[in-house]
Scaffold this motif. Structure first.
Motif, short mmCIF file in Angstrom:
data_model
loop_
_atom_site.label_atom_id
_atom_site.label_comp_id
_atom_site.label_asym_id
_atom_site.label_seq_id
_atom_site.Cartn_x
_atom_site.Cartn_y
_atom_site.Cartn_z
N ALA A 1 1.73 14.49 10.21
CA ALA A 1 1.32 14.10 11.57
C ALA A 1 1.72 15.19 12.58
N VAL A 2 2.93 15.72 12.42
CA VAL A 2 3.39 16.79 13.32
C VAL A 2 2.48 18.02 13.16
N ALA A 3 2.13 18.33 11.91
CA ALA A 3 1.25 19.48 11.67
C ALA A 3 -0.12 19.27 12.33
N PHE A 4 -0.69 18.07 12.18
CA PHE A 4 -1.97 17.77 12.84
C PHE A 4 -1.85 17.94 14.35
N THR A 5 -0.75 17.43 14.92
CA THR A 5 -0.55 17.51 16.38
C THR A 5 -0.43 18.97 16.81
N TYR A 6 0.35 19.73 16.04
CA TYR A 6 0.55 21.15 16.36
C TYR A 6 -0.77 21.91 16.29
N LEU A 7 -1.56 21.63 15.24
CA LEU A 7 -2.83 22.33 15.07
C LEU A 7 -3.88 21.89 16.08
#
Lengths: 197, 177
Positions: A18-24
């Motif tokens: 989820a953090v990766a999706f948000t960051y991307l």
């Protein structure tokens, strides 16, 4: 115990994804939604009820109660014409034509400097911004604003920037009219360039 | 191998759902901070605060404008409408209505208001008044929300006059329902 540990690992993996999706999603969102005009970027109708969840989150981060079209448009600049980040240890001149005298005629406009956290920069003069009524124009009807942590003798309009750290400039244009909104990419806006301090 | 791939896809799906939930409800957290810093939870259906132009000490809202004086009312129109009245200045003035998810669903400015006097009935979906007189009706899409009034200070010559306009603002429940 092993099962609990397994589910904890799954939960952590899900949070990480989820953090990766948000960051991307941040650069993708900016590329898709932001309207670019030289050094300035803008989201045309920040407060619009039809905005996406990403715009709502963006507004919550940077302004919370934003206006929507046709009341106002906000432009933000965090780099100069050389595409270098605006840095408080350097000096800049922001120069432009009177936005109200262009082919479009907004009701009023303002230029405000914010520190990297989005707050006004501490200044004993309390001159955090200039607007269309208090800015000093030169004889040709244009204006210059000196952006630095100390004033210069040459330019009367001065906004203090943070002594250290990055900063940004926000241009607010109120009731600019439909023509302005339909030309956000091309409308004549000020530029910011580095100068010797 | 198939089982590993299936597990990975399920984890990515759940991660994506969590990401969407986070983005969707991010504003709730920011509003919670705003409510806490301004005391908004204790001041419903009344004027929450008037501000001078923002300074470097201003907190609560990021990127505040130092060319505008703000007034804020919070509302709950689930059972009763709200009536907002105020005289308005000759310079730029606007009143913006925000639903509880911070959407700006209506804005009126000084050019929209006749006779330089604002009278707005803010009603909820289930709190429509029997009659209204000499005013504008605004329907809120949510029971609760925020009203933000902006006054442009220009060159700062009429600050005291604008403060007087601020003090004249009234946001009260309308009982004739």
């Amino acid at each position: 115990m092993i099962i609990i540990r397994k589910y904890i690992i799954y939960a952590l993996l899900i949070i990480g994804i989820a953090v990766a999706f948000t960051y991307l999603s941040v650069p993708i969102y900016k590329n898709i939604v932001f309207v670019k005009n030289d050094i300035w970027s803008s989201v045309p109708s920040l407060g619009d009820p039809k905005r996406s969840i990403y715009t709502r989150a963006y507004v919550a981060t940077y302004g919370l109660f934003a206006l929507s079209k046709p009341e106002s448009v906000y432009f933000s600049a965090d780099h100069d014409i050389s595409e270098d980040s605006l840095d408080g240890s350097l000096c800049y001149i922001l120069s432009g034509n009177d936005i109200q005298s262009a082919s479009v005629s907004p009701r009023w406009w303002s230029l405000t400097v914010y520190d990297d956290d989005g707050y006004l920069v501490e200044s004993s003069e309390k001159q955090y911004s200039y607007n269309s009524e208090n800015i000093i124009y030169n004889s040709t009807g244009n204006f210059e604003v000196y952006l630095a942590d100390r004033p210069t003798g040459n330019i009367q309009n001065w906004i203090k920037t943070p002594t250290d750290g990055l900063f940004s400039v926000v241009l607010r244009v109120y009731q600019p009219g439909e023509e302005f909104f339909s030309n956000l990419k091309r409308v004549d806006l000020p530029i910011i360039e580095k100068v010797d301090c | 191998m198939k089982s590993y791939l299936k597990k990975s896809l399920v984890l990515i799906l759940f991660g994506f759902i969590l990401h969407i939930l986070f983005i969707s409800y991010f504003h709730v957290g920011m509003l919670w901070v705003f409510d806490r810093e301004t005391g908004a939870n204790d001041s419903v259906n009344t004027v929450l605060l008037h501000t001078d132009t923002a300074t470097s000490d201003t907190r609560g809202l990021k990127r505040p404008s130092s060319d505008v004086m703000y007034s804020i009312c919070t509302y709950d129109v689930k059972y009763k409408p709200l009536i907002i009245t105020t005289p308005i200045p000759d310079s730029y003035w606007s009143i913006s209505f925000y639903s509880k998810n911070t959407d700006n669903y209506v804005t009126l400015n000084d050019l929209d208001i006749e006779n330089k006097y604002l009278k707005v009935y803010l009603v909820g979906i289930n709190s429509q008044p029997k009659k209204v007189s000499n005013g504008t009706v605004v329907v809120s899409p949510s029971d609760t929300g925020y009203i933000l009034i902006r006054m442009f200070v220009g060159n700062g010559e009429n600050l005291q006059q604008l403060k007087d306009f601020q003090e004249s603002l009234s946001c009260i429940e309308y009982n004739d329902i």
